[in-house]
Design a protein around this motif. Structure first.
Motif, PDB file in Angstrom:
ATOM      1  N   UNK A  86       1.237  -1.306   0.264  1.00  0.00           N
ATOM      2  CA  UNK A  86       0.325  -0.266   0.079  1.00  0.00           C
ATOM      3  C   UNK A  86       0.790   1.215   0.527  1.00  0.00           C
ATOM      4  N   UNK A  87       2.338   1.155   1.280  1.00  0.00           N
ATOM      5  CA  UNK A  87       2.946   3.187   1.248  1.00  0.00           C
ATOM      6  C   UNK A  87       4.297   2.455   1.328  1.00  0.00           C
ATOM      7  N   UNK A  88       4.573   2.284   0.129  1.00  0.00           N
ATOM      8  CA  UNK A  88       6.367   1.894   0.092  1.00  0.00           C
ATOM      9  C   UNK A  88       6.825   3.152   0.496  1.00  0.00           C
ATOM     10  N   UNK A  89       7.741   2.796   1.029  1.00  0.00           N
ATOM     11  CA  UNK A  89       8.792   3.777   1.319  1.00  0.00           C
ATOM     12  C   UNK A  89      10.522   3.527   0.846  1.00  0.00           C
ATOM     13  N   UNK A 132      16.028  -0.426  -1.580  1.00  0.00           N
ATOM     14  CA  UNK A 132      15.214  -0.169  -2.805  1.00  0.00           C
ATOM     15  C   UNK A 132      16.436   0.496  -4.180  1.00  0.00           C
ATOM     16  N   UNK A 133      16.370  -0.836  -5.322  1.00  0.00           N
ATOM     17  CA  UNK A 133      17.301  -0.971  -6.281  1.00  0.00           C
ATOM     18  C   UNK A 133      15.767   0.039  -7.421  1.00  0.00           C
ATOM     19  N   UNK A 134      15.028   0.606  -7.974  1.00  0.00           N
ATOM     20  CA  UNK A 134      14.696   1.030  -9.039  1.00  0.00           C
ATOM     21  C   UNK A 134      13.334   1.177  -8.500  1.00  0.00           C
ATOM     22  N   UNK A 135      12.937   2.200  -9.004  1.00  0.00           N
ATOM     23  CA  UNK A 135      10.970   2.329  -9.013  1.00  0.00           C
ATOM     24  C   UNK A 135      10.590   2.624 -10.213  1.00  0.00           C
ATOM     25  N   UNK A 136       9.857   1.722 -10.752  1.00  0.00           N
ATOM     26  CA  UNK A 136       9.263   2.014 -12.336  1.00  0.00           C
ATOM     27  C   UNK A 136       7.691   2.176 -12.514  1.00  0.00           C
ATOM     28  N   UNK A 137       7.396   3.382 -13.146  1.00  0.00           N
ATOM     29  CA  UNK A 137       5.934   3.111 -14.091  1.00  0.00           C
ATOM     30  C   UNK A 137       5.382   1.783 -14.030  1.00  0.00           C
ATOM     31  N   UNK A 138       4.092   1.851 -14.319  1.00  0.00           N
ATOM     32  CA  UNK A 138       4.010  -0.021 -14.676  1.00  0.00           C
ATOM     33  C   UNK A 138       2.100   0.148 -14.934  1.00  0.00           C
ATOM     34  N   UNK A 139       2.059  -0.155 -16.513  1.00  0.00           N
ATOM     35  CA  UNK A 139       1.122   0.172 -17.779  1.00  0.00           C
ATOM     36  C   UNK A 139      -0.105  -1.242 -16.817  1.00  0.00           C
ATOM     37  N   UNK A 140      -0.400  -0.389 -15.893  1.00  0.00           N
ATOM     38  CA  UNK A 140      -1.899  -1.681 -15.302  1.00  0.00           C
ATOM     39  C   UNK A 140      -2.602  -0.561 -15.240  1.00  0.00           C
ATOM     40  N   UNK A 164      10.238  -8.143  -5.431  1.00  0.00           N
ATOM     41  CA  UNK A 164       9.694  -7.346  -6.767  1.00  0.00           C
ATOM     42  C   UNK A 164       7.824  -7.045  -5.784  1.00  0.00           C
ATOM     43  N   UNK A 165       7.711  -5.280  -5.236  1.00  0.00           N
ATOM     44  CA  UNK A 165       5.895  -5.527  -5.031  1.00  0.00           C
ATOM     45  C   UNK A 165       6.234  -4.449  -6.764  1.00  0.00           C
ATOM     46  N   UNK A 166       4.857  -4.458  -6.391  1.00  0.00           N
ATOM     47  CA  UNK A 166       3.262  -3.368  -7.498  1.00  0.00           C
ATOM     48  C   UNK A 166       3.103  -2.444  -6.295  1.00  0.00           C
ATOM     49  N   UNK A 167       1.959  -0.989  -6.663  1.00  0.00           N
ATOM     50  CA  UNK A 167       1.506  -0.457  -5.708  1.00  0.00           C
ATOM     51  C   UNK A 167       0.455   0.540  -6.392  1.00  0.00           C
ATOM     52  N   UNK A 168      -0.496   0.721  -6.243  1.00  0.00           N
ATOM     53  CA  UNK A 168      -0.947   2.070  -7.446  1.00  0.00           C
ATOM     54  C   UNK A 168      -1.245   3.466  -6.649  1.00  0.00           C
ATOM     55  N   UNK A 169       0.116   3.667  -6.126  1.00  0.00           N
ATOM     56  CA  UNK A 169       0.815   4.572  -5.768  1.00  0.00           C
ATOM     57  C   UNK A 169       1.408   5.462  -6.950  1.00  0.00           C
ATOM     58  N   UNK A 170       1.745   6.578  -7.759  1.00  0.00           N
ATOM     59  CA  UNK A 170       1.968   6.709  -8.546  1.00  0.00           C
ATOM     60  C   UNK A 170       3.840   7.054  -8.314  1.00  0.00           C
ATOM     61  N   UNK A 171       4.939   6.853  -9.236  1.00  0.00           N
ATOM     62  CA  UNK A 171       6.587   6.737  -8.793  1.00  0.00           C
ATOM     63  C   UNK A 171       6.526   8.286  -8.128  1.00  0.00           C
ATOM     64  N   UNK A 172       5.977   9.060  -8.173  1.00  0.00           N
ATOM     65  CA  UNK A 172       5.820  10.690  -7.989  1.00  0.00           C
ATOM     66  C   UNK A 172       5.696  10.518  -6.625  1.00  0.00           C
ATOM     67  N   UNK A 173       4.189  10.005  -5.687  1.00  0.00           N
ATOM     68  CA  UNK A 173       3.690   9.713  -5.269  1.00  0.00           C
ATOM     69  C   UNK A 173       4.913   8.896  -3.652  1.00  0.00           C
ATOM     70  N   UNK A 174       5.197   7.946  -3.755  1.00  0.00           N
ATOM     71  CA  UNK A 174       5.789   7.163  -3.545  1.00  0.00           C
ATOM     72  C   UNK A 174       7.828   8.313  -3.227  1.00  0.00           C
ATOM     73  N   UNK A 175       8.217   8.907  -3.767  1.00  0.00           N
ATOM     74  CA  UNK A 175       9.766   9.955  -4.003  1.00  0.00           C
ATOM     75  C   UNK A 175       9.101  11.036  -2.641  1.00  0.00           C
TER      76      UNK A 175
END
Length: 168
Positions: free
Chosen positions: A5-8, A13-21, A34-45
């Motif tokens: 839900x909320x990744x810090x 952390x190695x990389x954060x990539x946009x995921x088309x889903x 490898x994890x997936x989240x509904x947050x956008x990369x900008x939100x995690x950053x």
């Protein structure tokens, strides 16, 4: 597919990539998996920057002012852990991935607009960007590292009894 839900962003952390889903906007590559989240990369950053003591915009503005890097400025996410994220494209670009500087072991040229990165845990990931661009981003991150993450020796003296003493 492991969902979070909320990744810090952290030292693993190695990389954060946009995921088309339709639901999961971001793919997170971590030394743990490898994890997936509904947050956008900008939100995690943005959330990670605040957790470590500053806003995304504050960190970006400081780096830009001190380095004059205007485009694709690497982001100091956590000064205390020396975490610097390199954008592969402009942060506003839909394909912008963020790669953690401290995890990069080797840049491998594959094609003109694709490069493969090898990380310290020997994971290899291809990114849709030239190896030259990644090397430039690494150089920028090294400058940011030297400004914000290295010890600076400051000479100073205190006056405790009103008598000035020489600095040694």
């Amino acid at each position: 597919m492991e969902i979070v839900n909320e990744y810090l962003i952290n030292q693993r952390t190695i990389a954060i990539q946009p995921h088309l889903h339709p639901q999961y906007q971001t793919k997170i590559i971590d030394m743990e998996g490898i994890y997936y989240t509904s947050e956008r990369p900008a939100e995690i950053l943005a959330r990670s920057c605040v957790k470590y003591g500053a806003t995304f915009d504050g960190r970006r503005d400081a780096a830009m002012k001190l380095t004059n890097f205007i485009q694709k400025t690497p982001l100091l996410v956590a000064e205390v852990y020396k975490i610097i994220a390199l954008p592969t494209h402009s942060p506003e670009h839909k394909d912008c991935a963020w790669i953690m500087f401290h995890q990069i072991l080797e840049v491998i040229h594959t094609k003109q607009s694709i490069c493969r990165l090898k990380f310290h845990n020997y994971t290899e990931i291809e990114f849709p960007v030239s190896s030259q661009t990644i090397r430039q981003q690494i150089q920028k991150a090294a400058v940011i590292y030297s400004i914000f993450c290295t010890e600076q020796k400051i000479s100073y003296s205190f006056i405790t009894d009103g008598k000035k003493r020489p600095v040694r």
